[in-house]
Design a protein around this motif. Structure first.
Motif, PDB file in Angstrom:
ATOM      1  N   GLN A   1      47.167  34.955  45.145  1.00  0.00           N
ATOM      2  CA  GLN A   1      47.689  35.620  43.943  1.00  0.00           C
ATOM      3  C   GLN A   1      49.198  35.837  44.005  1.00  0.00           C
ATOM      4  O   GLN A   1      49.838  36.004  42.981  1.00  0.00           O
ATOM      5  N   THR A   2      49.727  35.820  45.221  1.00  0.00           N
ATOM      6  CA  THR A   2      51.168  36.042  45.378  1.00  0.00           C
ATOM      7  C   THR A   2      51.921  34.711  45.482  1.00  0.00           C
ATOM      8  O   THR A   2      53.102  34.701  45.736  1.00  0.00           O
TER       9      THR A   2
ATOM     10  N   GLU B   1      44.157  44.879  42.277  1.00  0.00           N
ATOM     11  CA  GLU B   1      42.977  44.169  41.766  1.00  0.00           C
ATOM     12  C   GLU B   1      41.876  44.049  42.827  1.00  0.00           C
ATOM     13  O   GLU B   1      40.703  44.067  42.510  1.00  0.00           O
TER      14      GLU B   1
ATOM     15  N   ALA C   1      48.113  42.197  43.172  1.00  0.00           N
ATOM     16  CA  ALA C   1      46.954  41.615  43.857  1.00  0.00           C
ATOM     17  C   ALA C   1      46.208  42.696  44.635  1.00  0.00           C
ATOM     18  O   ALA C   1      44.977  42.730  44.655  1.00  0.00           O
TER      19      ALA C   1
ATOM     20  N   THR D   1      54.031  41.156  42.685  1.00  0.00           N
ATOM     21  CA  THR D   1      52.767  40.395  42.628  1.00  0.00           C
ATOM     22  C   THR D   1      51.844  40.794  43.783  1.00  0.00           C
ATOM     23  O   THR D   1      50.621  40.807  43.628  1.00  0.00           O
TER      24      THR D   1
ATOM     25  N   LYS E   1      42.884  35.848  49.379  1.00  0.00           N
ATOM     26  CA  LYS E   1      43.019  36.332  48.010  1.00  0.00           C
ATOM     27  C   LYS E   1      44.431  36.827  47.688  1.00  0.00           C
ATOM     28  O   LYS E   1      45.026  36.402  46.705  1.00  0.00           O
ATOM     29  N   TRP E   2      44.958  37.706  48.512  1.00  0.00           N
ATOM     30  CA  TRP E   2      46.266  38.256  48.145  1.00  0.00           C
ATOM     31  C   TRP E   2      47.360  37.206  48.239  1.00  0.00           C
ATOM     32  O   TRP E   2      48.285  37.175  47.435  1.00  0.00           O
TER      33      TRP E   2
END
Lengths: 306, 351
Positions: A52-53, A113, A110, A106, A48-49
């Motif tokens: 998103q990055t 979130e 992330a 970013t 996920k991270w």
């Protein structure tokens, strides 16, 4: 099952061979790094991270390469296997604040979130000033070299109290979770892209990894570049409100003392001397970092007021 | 014509696809990327994040609906369908340059394919008075202001002591263009009135930039549509008007070609009476003439008088083709209403 055959099949690669067994693969799509995972929740956080990055062409994390069916990992012999690009050249720091700012901004976004979704994964570091105090007093009786550590105790106590006050002022808000360690050394370069090599560790809640990162940046690039970096992070992740205060609280926390006390447990004189030297250096750098950050925050506030 | 694309660094974008090109050729917004792993088309475009999401959704939705005649998008190694770099958005497709498998006219294939898409995505919308009123007023106001600009330019031209060749050409067709504009407004009013009385409105997925340039043939010679960047849910008339306005410019265009293409489309979806009025109104408004005047005003230094006059004459001639074509559209029999079908069945029973 043969890992290499499974990878070849799942990722539809034409040629695959080990360059470094169990770690690096030579493929028709270039060098790929293999990472094994046992905890699927930890793996999901890392997917996920990184995803998103990585949605730009300036600063990206080493995302999981997808299989032919679009999955970020494969399962082989009860383990999860992920494939990543292997990049070697290091990415410059000073003068490249924009790319680093985008990456960290970013990453923080992330992390914020995903903060609730992956809360069970996080390590929490607690601080006990009392424990530090008794450890330093006890060791100080045997080693005179600890004098400089003792002299910092009053200031450490003051900083700890200030940190608590700042946290209170920020109110009840979520902290981002972050990959650790966050290091300038993990930034690699390919086609002018800042390619960040993530870890496979559990994340940490809060700004401690960022604090270490900013301190290293300050050591290497100086205060002017640090402020530029903060400005660039702020373009993607606001540090001017509560989150900025929480970072300030993290910078105020006298973690150097805890780290020093942990290291002193070995009780070998040579080690103690180098630990104390390291402590003195970190203590001073953290003071400068704190000063630079507060100054940057004030400048931002003044600009808003104008 | 293609030229080698030197000086532009596509490395950060192609890295996302693990492509290390041996040669890149510039074909306008599409770059032909030749690599050991094959030949690809890299499209360079500008899209907001929202537009990117919609674009990907459109391609995926068409596939879910069973429509596979879209030039496929290749995902990056990380599973993304677009890559953002600087102010541009990129996406990768196979390089299609084959010849058609069947001996169909390219325009016929475009109409056939869009007919299929419209048929698959056709949806009767809940009638909204507000939406119809807004669309009608918006278009009417826009056209009136355009008409005003055209009248102003005619007055300016008449006042000139020495008229430019462009102004002269324009003036000699001015009244004809104004009649077209008035007719377009009348037809728009007809559309509005029928919408009111029938209380119906339907939408489809429109390609948004439908033209034969956006149809390519796969290695097997199968037709594939591409460039869904401006796709939108709207009346089917939107695509048809865009397509026919471009198609009439082709030297091979005849009145019969238009009727044939329109009938071909109607095999997929029969346009209702009000949709035909809307199509006719969209097409008959002399928008291309207005753009020529704008171009004359804004880019006069960049083009010679002869170029500008040629352009204007071509557009005037295209408007004539459109006029004839619009007459044909309106003269075609309307689709049978449900009650007509009911009586038709009765008649047959009696027979």
């Amino acid at each position: 099952m043969n890992v290499i055959e499974e990878i070849k099949k799942a990722y539809e690669l034409r040629t695959v061979s080990w360059k470094q067994k169990g770690k690096l693969l030579d493929t028709d799509c270039g060098l790929k790094r293999v990472v094994l995972w046992s905890d699927d929740n930890l793996l999901k956080w890392h997917v996920k991270w990184r995803d998103q990055t990585g949605r730009n062409s300036v600063a990206i994390a080493d995302r999981m390469i997808r299989t032919a069916t679009g999955h970020p990992w494969i399962e082989v012999n009860g383990k999860y296997v992920t494939l990543h690009d292997e990049v070697e050249g290091s990415y410059d720091r000073a003068g490249h604040e924009k790319a680093w700012g985008l990456l960290i901004g970013t990453m923080l976004k992330a992390g914020l979130e995903a903060s609730q979704e992956f809360s069970t994964l996080c390590q929490e570091k607690t601080y006990s000033f009392g424990q530090c105090l008794s450890a330093v007093h006890q060791l100080g009786k045997q080693f005179t070299v600890l004098e400089s550590v003792k002299q910092c105790l009053v200031e450490a106590d003051k900083r700890l109290k200030q940190a608590e006050e700042v946290k209170k002022a920020a109110g009840e808000c979520l902290l981002p979770i972050m990959d650790q360690p966050l290091s300038v050394l993990h930034g690699k370069q390919i086609f002018n892209i800042l390619f960040y090599k993530g870890s496979h560790h559990e994340p940490i809640r809060g700004y401690l990894p960022l604090r270490h990162f900013l301190r290293d940046w300050l050591k290497e690039c100086g205060p002017h570049s640090l402020k530029k970096l903060l400005h660039c992070i702020n373009e993607h992740y606001s540090l001017q409100q509560e989150q900025g205060l929480l970072l300030l609280a993290e910078l105020l926390m006298p973690w150097e003392l805890v780290h020093c006390v942990e290291q002193l447990e070995t009780k070998e004189l040579a080690h103690i001397i180098s630990t104390v030297e390291q402590f003195e250096q970190n203590w001073d750098f953290n003071r400068i970092l704190l000063h630079c950050y507060s100054e940057w925050l004030d400048e931002k506030r003044r600009k808003v007021a104008l | 014509m293609s030229t080698s694309s030197e000086g532009i660094n596509y490395g950060p974008v192609l890295f996302q696809y693990d492509l290390y090109p041996e040669k890149i050729e510039d074909h306008g917004q599409a770059k032909k990327v030749m690599s050991r792993r094959g030949t690809f088309a890299l499209k360079e475009t500008s899209m907001t994040e929202e537009e990117q999401e919609w674009f990907i959704h459109v391609i995926q939705r068409l596939s879910e609906l069973g429509y596979h005649q879209v030039v496929p998008l290749y995902p990056t190694k990380h599973g993304d369908y677009v890559v953002r770099s600087g102010n541009y958005t990129y996406y990768l497709m196979p390089w299609f340059s084959a010849e058609p498998r069947y001996e169909y006219d390219k325009d016929e294939l475009v109409i056939h394919e869009i007919g299929k898409i419209h048929q698959l995505t056709l949806k009767e919308q809940d009638f909204s008075q507000e939406v119809v009123d807004y669309s009608f007023q918006y278009l009417m106001q826009r056209w009136e202001s355009r008409q005003l600009e055209m009248e102003r330019f005619a007055e300016e031209s008449e006042r000139m002591t020495y008229m430019s060749p462009f102004a002269l050409t324009y003036l000699s067709h001015f009244h004809q263009m104004m009649r077209l504009a008035e007719d377009a407004k009348r037809k728009l009013r007809d559309w509005y009135d029928i919408c009111h009385s029938e209380q119906r409105y339907r939408s489809v997925l429109c390609h948004g930039q439908l033209s034969s340039q956006h149809l390519l043939f796969s290695h097997m010679g199968e037709p594939h549509l591409l460039n869904f960047e401006r796709a939108v849910l709207d009346t089917p008339v939107r695509d048809l008007a865009y397509f026919f306005r471009k198609a009439v410019h082709q030297p091979t265009w005849t009145r019969e070609t238009g009727s044939k293409l329109f009938e071909l489309y109607q095999r997929h979806i029969e346009l209702s009476e009000e949709e035909r009025y809307l199509l006719v109104s969209y097409m008959s408004f002399p928008e291309p003439i207005f753009s020529s005047i704008e171009m004359y005003h804004n880019q006069r230094g960049q083009h010679s008088q002869i170029e500008l006059v040629n352009r204007l004459e071509k557009r005037i001639s295209a408007m004539r083709h459109i006029r004839e074509f619009c007459d044909d559209i309106l003269s075609l029999p309307l689709p049978a209403k449900p009650e007509d079908e009911f009586f038709e069945g009765e008649k047959e029973d009696h027979m």
